[in-house]
Scaffold this active site. Structure first.
Site, PDB file in Angstrom:
ATOM      1  N   HIS A   1       7.095 -26.936  -1.107  1.00 61.21           N
ATOM      2  CA  HIS A   1       6.561 -28.216  -1.943  1.00 61.21           C
ATOM      3  C   HIS A   1       5.564 -27.617  -3.016  1.00 61.21           C
ATOM      4  O   HIS A   1       4.564 -28.820  -3.157  1.00 61.21           O
ATOM      5  CB  HIS A   1       5.920 -29.470  -0.931  1.00 61.21           C
ATOM      6  CG  HIS A   1       6.907 -29.416   0.088  1.00 61.21           C
ATOM      7  ND1 HIS A   1       7.607 -30.922  -0.145  1.00 61.21           N
ATOM      8  CD2 HIS A   1       7.061 -29.650   1.009  1.00 61.21           C
ATOM      9  CE1 HIS A   1       8.278 -31.779   0.691  1.00 61.21           C
ATOM     10  NE2 HIS A   1       8.199 -30.466   2.129  1.00 61.21           N
TER      11      HIS A   1
ATOM     12  N   GLU B   1       1.068  -1.224  -0.001  1.00 62.74           N
ATOM     13  CA  GLU B   1       0.086   0.048   0.035  1.00 62.74           C
ATOM     14  C   GLU B   1       1.151   1.439   0.114  1.00 62.74           C
ATOM     15  O   GLU B   1       0.473   2.235  -0.589  1.00 62.74           O
ATOM     16  CB  GLU B   1      -0.765   0.545   1.823  1.00 62.74           C
ATOM     17  CG  GLU B   1      -1.862   1.098   1.018  1.00 62.74           C
ATOM     18  CD  GLU B   1      -3.783   1.003   2.105  1.00 62.74           C
ATOM     19  OE1 GLU B   1      -4.442  -0.156   1.726  1.00 62.74           O
ATOM     20  OE2 GLU B   1      -3.069   1.244   3.211  1.00 62.74           O
TER      21      GLU B   1
ATOM     22  N   LYS C   1     -14.824   0.632  -3.744  1.00 66.33           N
ATOM     23  CA  LYS C   1     -15.736   1.046  -3.183  1.00 66.33           C
ATOM     24  C   LYS C   1     -16.418   1.448  -3.804  1.00 66.33           C
ATOM     25  O   LYS C   1     -17.881   1.619  -3.936  1.00 66.33           O
ATOM     26  CB  LYS C   1     -15.015   1.642  -1.737  1.00 66.33           C
ATOM     27  CG  LYS C   1     -14.094   1.325  -1.372  1.00 66.33           C
ATOM     28  CD  LYS C   1     -13.201   2.333  -0.324  1.00 66.33           C
ATOM     29  CE  LYS C   1     -12.778   1.261   0.673  1.00 66.33           C
ATOM     30  NZ  LYS C   1     -12.103   2.311   1.642  1.00 66.33           N
TER      31      LYS C   1
END
Length: 450
Positions: free
Chosen positions: A310, A289, A424
């Site tokens: 793995h 961010e 948003k």
């Protein structure tokens, strides 16, 4: 006490001689800009000297509130998203018993995290779990209107009042919010909740050493004074007057920018201690961010080793050489477990009999580091003497100050997040939120054309 330490030698060897040193002037200028308040985003530098500004009286107030919740509650739910929960969760999971949720521990309440998603199953299962239990809520939100957190808090508030009564609910619901404005502040004042302030000049991802992080951590039973002490000592060790070669934060900022400039685009945070999984999640937000803007920035990824060897091990060893690793290595585990012998030795592991499990883990770590460096993956190593509050506090501040320096060197504003608002706006328009009529119509037209 000892300190966490940084080794960049297995990263610098992939760069031209003197490449890290060449960043010294840029790093020095970046740190001076932070100190002088001339950095981009200078309105959000409250974290910079936050540790040394924390007083014993302030910690006493945090601890007293935590003690009330610990006394009254079997469960404490932390409602918050992003920086409003990741720091607290990182510390609690790093220091706590991995299987605490299975243990009936009456000394410490279980600490749950919600308000960080909108999963109906998750929320329904949480409310079902809380039925019949004495629980409290720490509502963390500057505005009180962040969708994920506000939705969750409304559910929790109603359930807490229904189960415990309004009067007791007032004692066990705590707000961590803005000092004067916003829905969460209005609610706290109206209901009479105990509240703490999120400083205006501290962004969420830098807020773990404010009540945002300190209160949940104290509720979980950990020593916030030692956590802060570690951060205070690291603040001094990374001060602008510390020589470049001795300043861990300056070195880390320099080497990761040098690697980025040299074509490395992905930084993988690696741990060999499962308890650090959520510390990596906090680190990803902090750096992603802060630096991911203006079409710039390393992509922060994380792996839990040896587990992810793995799954991701093949790609890291032999894939595109655009990556480097930053490894957090815990030198001394808090527990001891010896590997047993077996008469039949069907698994062929008797050669390990009598050894500590951590010795096996350390050799896996060293072997992996050698293999990855041989495979063309630069490695930065951060060593922690052990997992305790003091060293975790050091690690938090180290990454914060290094992030501020690094973002300035990169040439971005490390303290804003303009890209977070895009989803948003679309979500509110799709939900027909009042005030988003124009956006709703534009999206309907777009979807119809698609």
């Amino acid at each position: 006490m000892n300190n966490i330490s940084l080794d960049i030698s297995k990263a610098a060897c992939f760069l031209e001689a003197g490449a890290v040193k060449a960043f010294e002037p840029k790093v020095k200028a970046a740190q001076e800009a932070l100190e002088n308040g001339t950095s981009p985003g200078s309105d959000f530098l409250g974290w910079l000297h936050l540790p040394t500004g924390i007083t014993p009286d302030f910690l006493d107030e945090i601890q007293a509130t935590a003690d009330t919740l610990r006394k009254e509650c079997q469960v404490v739910v932390v409602a918050g998203i992003g920086g409003s929960y990741l720091g607290a969760r990182a510390v609690i999971e790093a220091l706590g018993n991995t299987f605490a949720w299975l243990i009936q521990d009456r000394k410490n309440p279980a600490v749950l995290f919600a308000g960080n998603n909108i999963g109906e199953d998750y929320l329904a299962e949480m409310t079902e779990y809380l039925k019949g239990k004495k629980f409290g809520v720490i509502n963390i939100s500057k505005s009180g209107t962040t969708t994920e957190t506000a939705l969750t808090f409304r559910l929790l508030k109603k359930q807490c009042e229904a189960q415990m009564g309004k009067e007791l609910a007032k004692k066990v619901i705590v707000a961590v919010t803005d000092a004067k404005r916003g829905a969460a502040r209005t609610c706290a004042d109206k209901e009479g909740y105990k509240s703490f302030v999120i400083p205006d000049n501290v962004g969420g991802r830098f807020s773990v050493l404010t009540p945002v992080g300190l209160l949940p951590i104290a509720c979980a039973g950990f020593n916030i004074r030692q956590l802060v002490a570690g951060a205070q000592d690291m603040e001094k060790q990374c001060a602008p007057g510390i020589p470049f070669e001795e300043n861990m934060a300056a070195q880390y900022a320099a080497v990761r920018n040098a690697l980025y400039q040299g074509g490395k685009k992905i930084e993988i945070m690696v741990n060999y201690q499962p308890k650090l999984h959520f510390f990596s999640e906090w680190w990803k937000q902090l750096y992603g961010e802060s630096e991911g803007k203006d079409k710039k920035g390393l992509f922060p990824a994380s792996c839990d080793f040896t587990t992810d060897l793995h799954s991701m091990g093949q790609w890291i060893q032999d894939g595109e050489r655009t990556i480097f690793e930053t490894v957090i290595s815990v030198e001394k585990p808090n527990r001891q477990l010896l590997f047993p012998a077996d008469d039949e030795n069907l698994d062929g592991l008797n050669f390990l009999a009598g050894k500590r499990v951590d010795e096996v883990n350390k050799m896996a770590e060293l072997g992996t580091r050698l293999a990855h460096v041989d495979g063309g993956v630069p490695n930065i190593r951060i060593a922690m003497p052990e997992l305790n509050e003091y060293y975790v506090g050091q690690l938090i501040y180290f990454f914060e100050i290094a992030c501020g320096i690094s973002g300035n060197v990169l040439g971005v504003n490390p303290f804003n997040q303009p890209g977070v608002e895009a989803y948003k706006k679309n979500m509110f328009a799709l939900l027909n939120k009042p005030g988003y009529e124009a956006e709703s119509e534009a999206i309907r037209q777009r979807l119809a054309n698609d």
